[in-house]
Motif scaffolding. Structure first.
Motif, PDB file in Angstrom:
ATOM      1  N   THR A 231      16.056  52.681  26.127  1.00 46.48           N
ATOM      2  CA  THR A 231      17.001  53.757  26.445  1.00 46.48           C
ATOM      3  C   THR A 231      17.584  53.491  27.839  1.00 46.48           C
ATOM      4  OG1 THR A 231      15.026  54.961  27.116  1.00 46.48           O
ATOM      5  CG2 THR A 231      16.014  55.597  25.013  1.00 46.48           C
ATOM      6  N   GLU A 232      18.732  54.121  28.140  1.00 42.35           N
ATOM      7  CA  GLU A 232      19.359  53.871  29.450  1.00 42.35           C
ATOM      8  C   GLU A 232      18.467  54.341  30.590  1.00 42.35           C
ATOM      9  OE1 GLU A 232      23.929  54.318  29.558  1.00 42.35           O
ATOM     10  OE2 GLU A 232      23.202  55.580  27.919  1.00 42.35           O
ATOM     11  N   ALA A 233      17.727  55.420  30.334  1.00 44.73           N
ATOM     12  CA  ALA A 233      16.779  55.900  31.347  1.00 44.73           C
ATOM     13  C   ALA A 233      15.440  56.189  30.699  1.00 44.73           C
ATOM     14  CB  ALA A 233      17.283  57.180  31.996  1.00 44.73           C
ATOM     15  N   ILE A 234      14.377  55.994  31.472  1.00 47.61           N
ATOM     16  CA  ILE A 234      13.068  56.507  31.085  1.00 47.61           C
ATOM     17  C   ILE A 234      12.644  57.481  32.179  1.00 47.61           C
ATOM     18  CG2 ILE A 234      12.395  54.470  29.757  1.00 47.61           C
ATOM     19  CD1 ILE A 234      10.524  53.687  32.054  1.00 47.61           C
ATOM     20  N   VAL A 235      11.866  58.482  31.796  1.00 47.71           N
ATOM     21  CA  VAL A 235      11.421  59.486  32.758  1.00 47.71           C
ATOM     22  C   VAL A 235      10.001  59.166  33.185  1.00 47.71           C
ATOM     23  CG1 VAL A 235      10.924  61.950  33.089  1.00 47.71           C
ATOM     24  CG2 VAL A 235      12.981  61.230  31.831  1.00 47.71           C
ATOM     25  N   ASN A 236       9.751  59.301  34.487  1.00 48.36           N
ATOM     26  CA  ASN A 236       8.423  59.083  35.036  1.00 48.36           C
ATOM     27  C   ASN A 236       7.775  60.424  35.365  1.00 48.36           C
ATOM     28  OD1 ASN A 236       6.158  58.055  36.275  1.00 48.36           O
ATOM     29  ND2 ASN A 236       7.210  57.467  38.181  1.00 48.36           N
ATOM     30  N   ALA A 237       6.536  60.620  34.926  1.00 47.30           N
ATOM     31  CA  ALA A 237       5.750  61.800  35.314  1.00 47.30           C
ATOM     32  C   ALA A 237       5.064  61.464  36.630  1.00 47.30           C
ATOM     33  CB  ALA A 237       4.725  62.126  34.231  1.00 47.30           C
ATOM     34  N   ALA A 238       5.758  61.738  37.725  1.00 42.51           N
ATOM     35  CA  ALA A 238       5.332  61.284  39.046  1.00 42.51           C
ATOM     36  C   ALA A 238       4.591  62.397  39.791  1.00 42.51           C
ATOM     37  CB  ALA A 238       6.576  60.850  39.824  1.00 42.51           C
ATOM     38  N   ASN A 239       4.312  62.156  41.060  1.00 39.16           N
ATOM     39  CA  ASN A 239       3.784  63.225  41.926  1.00 39.16           C
ATOM     40  C   ASN A 239       4.785  63.435  43.059  1.00 39.16           C
ATOM     41  OD1 ASN A 239       3.108  61.429  44.222  1.00 39.16           O
ATOM     42  ND2 ASN A 239       1.649  60.590  42.749  1.00 39.16           N
ATOM     43  N   ARG A 240       4.546  64.441  43.909  1.00 44.11           N
ATOM     44  CA  ARG A 240       5.584  64.834  44.870  1.00 44.11           C
ATOM     45  C   ARG A 240       5.895  63.788  45.930  1.00 44.11           C
ATOM     46  NH1 ARG A 240       4.411  70.749  46.863  1.00 44.11           N
ATOM     47  NH2 ARG A 240       2.309  69.908  46.932  1.00 44.11           N
ATOM     48  N   THR A 241       5.003  62.816  46.110  1.00 47.13           N
ATOM     49  CA  THR A 241       5.315  61.759  47.089  1.00 47.13           C
ATOM     50  C   THR A 241       6.309  60.752  46.511  1.00 47.13           C
ATOM     51  OG1 THR A 241       3.587  60.194  46.390  1.00 47.13           O
ATOM     52  CG2 THR A 241       2.932  61.903  47.984  1.00 47.13           C
ATOM     53  N   LEU A 242       6.365  60.620  45.211  1.00 44.27           N
ATOM     54  CA  LEU A 242       7.133  59.575  44.505  1.00 44.27           C
ATOM     55  C   LEU A 242       6.694  58.170  44.910  1.00 44.27           C
ATOM     56  CD1 LEU A 242      10.838  60.883  44.354  1.00 44.27           C
ATOM     57  CD2 LEU A 242       9.014  61.204  42.693  1.00 44.27           C
ATOM     58  N   LEU A 243       5.470  58.044  45.398  1.00 43.40           N
ATOM     59  CA  LEU A 243       5.035  56.724  45.868  1.00 43.40           C
ATOM     60  C   LEU A 243       4.039  56.060  44.918  1.00 43.40           C
ATOM     61  CD1 LEU A 243       4.838  57.407  49.716  1.00 43.40           C
ATOM     62  CD2 LEU A 243       6.723  56.433  48.372  1.00 43.40           C
ATOM     63  N   GLY A 244       4.049  56.473  43.666  1.00 47.01           N
ATOM     64  CA  GLY A 244       3.206  55.824  42.667  1.00 47.01           C
ATOM     65  C   GLY A 244       1.893  56.548  42.456  1.00 47.01           C
ATOM     66  N   GLY A 245       1.158  56.125  41.425  1.00 44.32           N
ATOM     67  CA  GLY A 245      -0.109  56.763  41.081  1.00 44.32           C
ATOM     68  C   GLY A 245      -0.689  56.107  39.856  1.00 44.32           C
TER      69      GLY A 245
END
Ligand code: AR6
Length: 181
Positions: A22-36
């Motif tokens: 798909t053109e985009a995939i959604v990430n279920a991230a945390n508020r830092t957006l710095l990975g997990g």
């Protein structure tokens, strides 16, 4: 399984979101957006280190909001990062915050003229949202958006494992029965 909503189609698939075209995939991230861990870790591994570099420029993200980056080494050209509620701390606000994640991600996709997007089951891993409660909220929010906005043609839910798939399948059948699509 799939169903129509407005001009679009909602598809349910079991699989790994990092492999989606798909053109985009959604990430279920945390508020830092710095990975997990979880889907966030899988997306960062598949995209490569440039994703983290771009995320560092975004200044984090509030719960229920969404921000877009490129997809780097993945097939998907974009990643829309959203932050779901932590089920046990959000209390009564959990359903509205979860719905907001889906709505804001779709708004960001529309603002970028994207036609196809894939979602994981936000908040139902580390953040503890029960699948059977999250699935109807996710599907109803997406269906309502597609029924009132043109542009997006495909919304794919990529469910990790049979249990998640079955929860979404049941919720989609319920929506069809209620004629809510
Ligand atoms: N593709 C699709 N779905 C996946 C994948 C994958 N590759 N991997 C896991 N899932 P979680 P959350 C499913 O924990 O609950 C992270 O550390 C998983 O089975 O990834 O929103 C972040 O940095 C579950 O159904 O996200 C945050 O700190 C769903 O994705 C926190 O976890 C979501 O599980 C976010 O927690």
């Amino acid at each position: 399984m799939e169903a129509r909503a407005g001009q679009a189609v909602i598809e349910l698939l079991q699989g790994d979101i990092t492999e989606q075209d798909t053109e985009a995939i959604v990430n279920a991230a945390n508020r830092t957006l710095l990975g997990g861990g979880g889907v966030d870790g899988a997306i960062h591994r598949a995209a490569g280190p440039q994703l983290l570099s771009e995320c560092r420029t975004l200044g984090g993200c509030e719960t229920g909001d969404a921000k877009i980056t490129r997809g780097y080494k993945m097939k998907a050209r974009h990643v829309i990062h959203t932050v779901g509620p932590v089920y046990h701390s959000a209390g009564q606000k959990a359903p509205e915050l979860l719905a907001r994640c889906y709505r804001r991600s779709l708004e960001v996709a529309s603002e970028n003229n994207l036609k196809s997007i894939a979602f994981p089951s936000i908040s139902t891993g580390a953040y503890g949202y029960p699948l059977r409660e999250a699935a109807p909220i996710a599907l109803k929010t997406v269906a309502d958006y597609l029924n009132s906005h043109e542009g997006i043609q495909t919304v794919r839910f990529i469910l990790f494992g049979k249990e998640a798939y079955e929860a979404y399948e049941e919720a989609l059948k319920d929506l069809l029965q209620e004629k809510a699509l």
